[in-house]
Design a protein around this motif. Structure first.
Motif, PDB file in Angstrom:
ATOM      1  N   PHE A  22      14.562  94.840 -26.117  1.00 22.54           N
ATOM      2  CA  PHE A  22      13.794  93.835 -25.388  1.00 22.54           C
ATOM      3  C   PHE A  22      14.236  93.622 -23.947  1.00 22.54           C
ATOM      4  O   PHE A  22      13.596  92.899 -23.201  1.00 22.54           O
ATOM      5  CB  PHE A  22      13.835  92.497 -26.144  1.00 22.54           C
ATOM      6  CG  PHE A  22      13.131  92.575 -27.464  1.00 22.54           C
ATOM      7  CD1 PHE A  22      11.757  92.735 -27.510  1.00 22.54           C
ATOM      8  CD2 PHE A  22      13.834  92.523 -28.650  1.00 22.54           C
ATOM      9  CE1 PHE A  22      11.098  92.825 -28.725  1.00 22.54           C
ATOM     10  CE2 PHE A  22      13.183  92.619 -29.871  1.00 22.54           C
ATOM     11  CZ  PHE A  22      11.810  92.768 -29.911  1.00 22.54           C
ATOM     12  N   PRO A  26      12.408  97.628 -21.686  1.00 24.10           N
ATOM     13  CA  PRO A  26      11.371  97.177 -20.762  1.00 24.10           C
ATOM     14  C   PRO A  26      11.765  97.320 -19.295  1.00 24.10           C
ATOM     15  O   PRO A  26      10.914  97.593 -18.454  1.00 24.10           O
ATOM     16  CB  PRO A  26      11.181  95.705 -21.130  1.00 24.10           C
ATOM     17  CG  PRO A  26      11.594  95.610 -22.538  1.00 24.10           C
ATOM     18  CD  PRO A  26      12.684  96.616 -22.720  1.00 24.10           C
ATOM     19  N   ALA A  29      11.162 100.805 -18.404  1.00 31.89           N
ATOM     20  CA  ALA A  29       9.714 101.009 -18.360  1.00 31.89           C
ATOM     21  C   ALA A  29       9.135 100.440 -17.070  1.00 31.89           C
ATOM     22  O   ALA A  29       8.323 101.087 -16.398  1.00 31.89           O
ATOM     23  CB  ALA A  29       9.059 100.364 -19.570  1.00 31.89           C
ATOM     24  N   SER A  30       9.573  99.222 -16.703  1.00 31.98           N
ATOM     25  CA  SER A  30       8.981  98.608 -15.516  1.00 31.98           C
ATOM     26  C   SER A  30       9.419  99.331 -14.245  1.00 31.98           C
ATOM     27  O   SER A  30       8.676  99.394 -13.271  1.00 31.98           O
ATOM     28  CB  SER A  30       9.326  97.121 -15.445  1.00 31.98           C
ATOM     29  OG  SER A  30      10.630  96.927 -14.964  1.00 31.98           O
TER      30      SER A  30
ATOM     31  N   LEU B  17       6.222  90.468 -18.194  1.00 32.56           N
ATOM     32  CA  LEU B  17       6.098  91.906 -18.018  1.00 32.56           C
ATOM     33  C   LEU B  17       6.810  92.648 -19.117  1.00 32.56           C
ATOM     34  O   LEU B  17       6.382  93.701 -19.562  1.00 32.56           O
ATOM     35  CB  LEU B  17       6.714  92.297 -16.681  1.00 32.56           C
ATOM     36  CG  LEU B  17       5.746  92.284 -15.530  1.00 32.56           C
ATOM     37  CD1 LEU B  17       6.462  92.549 -14.256  1.00 32.56           C
ATOM     38  CD2 LEU B  17       4.676  93.337 -15.760  1.00 32.56           C
ATOM     39  N   ALA B  18       7.917  92.056 -19.539  1.00 31.27           N
ATOM     40  CA  ALA B  18       8.736  92.750 -20.525  1.00 31.27           C
ATOM     41  C   ALA B  18       7.962  93.007 -21.810  1.00 31.27           C
ATOM     42  O   ALA B  18       7.924  94.112 -22.317  1.00 31.27           O
ATOM     43  CB  ALA B  18       9.980  91.936 -20.821  1.00 31.27           C
ATOM     44  N   THR B  19       7.314  91.954 -22.309  1.00 28.18           N
ATOM     45  CA  THR B  19       6.582  92.125 -23.558  1.00 28.18           C
ATOM     46  C   THR B  19       5.524  93.201 -23.401  1.00 28.18           C
ATOM     47  O   THR B  19       5.282  93.999 -24.286  1.00 28.18           O
ATOM     48  CB  THR B  19       5.830  90.841 -23.946  1.00 28.18           C
ATOM     49  OG1 THR B  19       5.506  90.166 -22.753  1.00 28.18           O
ATOM     50  CG2 THR B  19       6.644  89.989 -24.848  1.00 28.18           C
ATOM     51  N   ALA B  21       5.434  95.712 -21.280  1.00 28.93           N
ATOM     52  CA  ALA B  21       5.985  97.059 -21.206  1.00 28.93           C
ATOM     53  C   ALA B  21       6.382  97.506 -22.601  1.00 28.93           C
ATOM     54  O   ALA B  21       6.233  98.660 -22.965  1.00 28.93           O
ATOM     55  CB  ALA B  21       7.177  97.066 -20.278  1.00 28.93           C
ATOM     56  N   GLY B  22       6.885  96.551 -23.383  1.00 28.35           N
ATOM     57  CA  GLY B  22       7.280  96.896 -24.738  1.00 28.35           C
ATOM     58  C   GLY B  22       6.089  97.335 -25.576  1.00 28.35           C
ATOM     59  O   GLY B  22       6.212  98.199 -26.429  1.00 28.35           O
TER      60      GLY B  22
END
Lengths: 292, 460
Positions: A22, A26, A29-30, B17-19, B21-22
């Motif tokens: 988590f 991410p 990824a970002s 954003l995190a969710t 991207a996940g």
């Protein structure tokens, strides 16, 4: 020994996995998305540093950075001073010490949304608590969060109300100041000020430093107030960085650009933190020898 | 149905954003699809929507009725009252979008251009009710390509509290377009309806603007309020091409200055500050006599009709031609649906006044023209307790004869325009800067590449 190690890993696994899935995942990824023009619904195209170049020409990026910096410069010192002073006060041998500590800590426990809604009422220029009190006292009133000039100061004031966290950490720090040093100062004929200046303050510098760093990192990510109370207005006066990032990502669906915004903020906060650590060597005093 | 402007109060949850991207790595499979898409089992559709609890109930009932009519189809309601755009975006990003959903029109245009939404134009011949709707309610993104229409229609109206008006000896606002109050009459009446704590009017000596008990009118400076007035003044937000701003014209400056003057010069309307964020609803404000008249959307009728308040509905004040706007969020079908035919049938079902009670309760107005022209069809949705007697002229005729579509639903690049437009209008709203000083640079900014024309107004 080996069994112990296995158990150790096993027990730490949830935290490590959670962090990996988590947070680190991410983030990677970002970082990748920030190099693309990905808009939700369309295929992503690799554009290298295009988003980062575009940032420089984006007036709202600069505006939001300014607003957030202004807010941070207001909130962090105020919270430190107020938290420290109140911590000193409730650390005295007064009656009902526990009660006062609880009272001052309570605002911190109020959920962000609830306190935002509460403060919307407090700030109401017509029948809000603040203006009613000012009017009673015959003082000039303010338009608080509804005025372009007064919006950010209002939110700074509101955030200072949540000094409880800093206070609790300061309290813990105050417990750690060696009593015998106070006695030594007293024997040497020093008064209250000398005790504070030569014992309390030096011993508290690590705690101050800790609150300074965590406070700065936290305030740079301010979001709730803009989201709930002002929607970034009036005239972008409260367009905080994270709020801008959020609208870019979820109103405009520009995930690529929003990811770039996120990484720029990450670097900014990282640089500030490193600078704070560098500078800390000059004024933070550690009893156990040299600072880092 | 409250999602008319972007700056509307959003509910209080957080995405990140995190969710997202996940999620982005997940494979594309519709939520809850039983996987038996073609296997002769039940076909499952998902319908995602926002709204109040009343709307939730009505939509769920409508979906149940649809299931009963269409054996072999089940529809799962996905009620999303808060943070709608965020969730829909996340679902699209992870390729788990619903089959049908409410949608803000800018996002609709974008997704349609990306080929993500079903073009409903080919269905026009088969379904006349889809073909014969109010022209302004369609969302055409290209020649012969529409992702559908608004979920329902809405207009902007003038609402008032009858007791407040009769106490002040003010006649009720006209309910017929050609009898609409002129702007000056409107302001004069607002004076009579504004009272401070001592019962004084703004034009009397000793009036205390800091302690106003009842405001004459609440209008604000939102786009849904200023556009009808611009239209009435003979202009629009842009010229015909949608590439040139009209905000720097003397007409527009007058309209905006007049709206600001209501608050700061005449002091007959609450400023945004006096109203406060999280302001009570129009219904509550009229009921508590905080305001005597309010300019607000037709959807207000649902609440007003349920409240115990003696209210009335009038047409908006005018300059020359009496005008209002038509507006409403969209409903769209994702092209990823496995059951397009059933989805189109549900589409036609969901905004049918004989199937959904949201029309008769006052929240929605129909889309098909016949519901405004054929007396029998007009009765279907207006002959009930919720709709006041004057609705026939103030609602039905006003829509069909005196309306133009809301510019937010027709202009290209509106999200970028909004980012410049809204803060600028907030400056006028602060009351410290004359409208002209704001509008001239604003128009220049809009003309500097932000205005990129309009979407087609019809299929040809």
């Amino acid at each position: 020994m080996r069994a112990e190690r296995r158990w150790g890993w096993l027990l730490a696994a949830p935290a490590i996995l959670g962090f990996g899935i988590f947070t680190i995942g991410p983030m990677i990824a970002s970082l990748f998305f920030s190099l693309t023009d990905w808009q939700i619904g369309a295929p992503a195209k690799f554009i290298g540093l295009g988003n980062y170049r575009q940032l420089g020409h984006d007036p709202l990026f600069w505006k939001s950075l300014n607003v957030t910096t202004y807010y941070t410069l207001g909130v962090v010192p105020l919270t430190l001073v107020v938290g420290f002073v109140i911590a000193m006060l409730v650390n005295q041998g007064i009656r009902g010490r526990g009660f006062w500590r609880t009272v001052y800590y309570l605002p911190t426990l109020v959920p962000a949304v609830a306190s935002s809604v509460l403060w919307i009422w407090i700030f109401n220029p017509d029948f809000g608590l603040l203006n009613s009190m000012l009017r009673q006292a015959g003082l000039p009133t303010s338009s608080w969060i509804y005025g372009e000039q007064s919006a950010v100061p209002s939110l700074i004031l509101m955030s200072t109300w949540g000094f409880g966290n800093a206070m609790v950490i300061f309290l813990a720090g105050l417990q750690g100041v060696p009593r015998q040093l106070y006695e030594a100062v007293a024997i040497d004929g020093g008064g209250t000020w000398a005790r504070f200046r030569h014992v309390t303050l030096p011993f508290m510098t690590p705690t101050i430093f800790y609150n300074l760093v965590t406070g700065t990192i936290g305030t740079f990510q301010v979001f709730n107030q803009a989201y709930i109370m002002t929607q970034g207005g009036p005239n972008n006066a409260t367009e905080f960085y994270i709020y801008y990032l959020y609208t870019k990502a979820f109103t405009d669906s520009e995930i690529g650009y929003a990811s770039a915004l996120a990484w720029v903020l990450f670097v900014i906060v990282l640089v500030i933190t490193v600078l704070l650590f560098r500078n800390a060597r000059r004024w933070v005093y550690y009893e156990m020898g040299a600072a880092r | 149905m409250s999602a008319t402007t972007f700056g509307r109060r959003r509910a209080l949850q957080f995405g990140g954003l995190a969710t997202l991207a996940g999620l982005a790595g997940c494979s594309g499979k519709s939520l809850g699809d039983s996987g038996s898409g073609s296997g002769g089992g039940t076909k499952e559709l998902q319908f995602m929507f926002w709204g109040s609890t009343a709307e939730q109930k009505a939509i769920s009932n409508m979906l149940k009725a649809f299931e009963q009519e269409k054996s072999g189809v089940t529809v799962k309601p996905v009620f999303t009252p808060a943070d709608y755009d965020t969730k829909l975006n996340a679902l699209v990003a992870s390729n788990r979008q619903p089959d049908l959903c409410y949608m803000q029109s800018p996002m609709g245009y974008r997704l349609a251009e990306q080929g993500k939404l079903v073009n409903l134009y080919p269905y026009f011949d088969k379904y006349p009710d889809l073909a014969n709707r109010l022209p302004g309610t369609y969302f055409w993104w290209d020649k012969g390509k529409t992702y559908g229409t608004q979920s329902a229609n809405e207009i902007m109206s003038l609402w008032y509290s009858k007791p407040a008006l009769s106490d002040a000896g003010v006649e009720t606002p006209p309910a017929e377009a050609d009898k609409a109050w002129s702007w000056d009459t409107f302001v004069q009446n607002a004076y009579k309806l504004t009272l401070d704590q001592n019962g004084k009017h703004p034009d009397e000596d000793g009036f205390d603007p800091k302690r106003i008990r009842q405001y004459g009118v609440s209008a604000g400076l939102g786009p849904t309020v200023y556009q009808p007035l611009l239209l009435s003044r003979g202009i629009n937000f842009t010229d015909e091409t949608g590439r040139k701003s009209m905000l720097d014209t003397p007409e527009a400056i007058e309209v905006f200055q007049n709206l600001a003057d209501l608050m700061y010069k005449h002091r007959v309307a609450p400023t945004p500050a006096q109203l406060g964020n999280n302001a009570p609803s129009t219904t509550v404000q009229l009921k508590t006599r905080r305001v005597a008249m309010v300019i607000d959307g037709q959807w207000t009728l649902l609440d007003l009709a349920q409240g115990k308040l003696d209210f009335g509905m009038g047409v908006l004040p005018k300059y020359s031609k009496p005008m209002t706007i038509t507006l409403g969020g969209a409903t769209a079908i994702f092209s990823s649906t496995k059951h397009e035919q059933e989805a189109v049938e549900l589409y036609l079902f969901h905004d049918n006044p004989t199937k959904v009670d949201l029309f008769s309760t006052g929240l929605w107005m129909p889309l098909e023209k016949r519901y405004y022209t054929d007396p029998k069809d007009i009765d279907v949705w207006t002959k009930n307790d919720a709709h006041p007697a004057e609705y026939r002229t103030a609602g039905v005729d006003y829509t069909i004869n005196n309306s133009a579509p809301y510019f937010y639903q027709k202009l290209r690049n509106i999200e970028a325009i909004d980012k410049v437009l809204t803060p600028a209008i907030q400056v006028i709203q602060q009351g410290k800067t004359p409208a002209a000083d704001v509008l001239k640079p604003l128009a220049a900014k809009l003309n500097g590449g932000l205005l990129q024309g309009t979407y087609p107004t019809n299929g040809s």
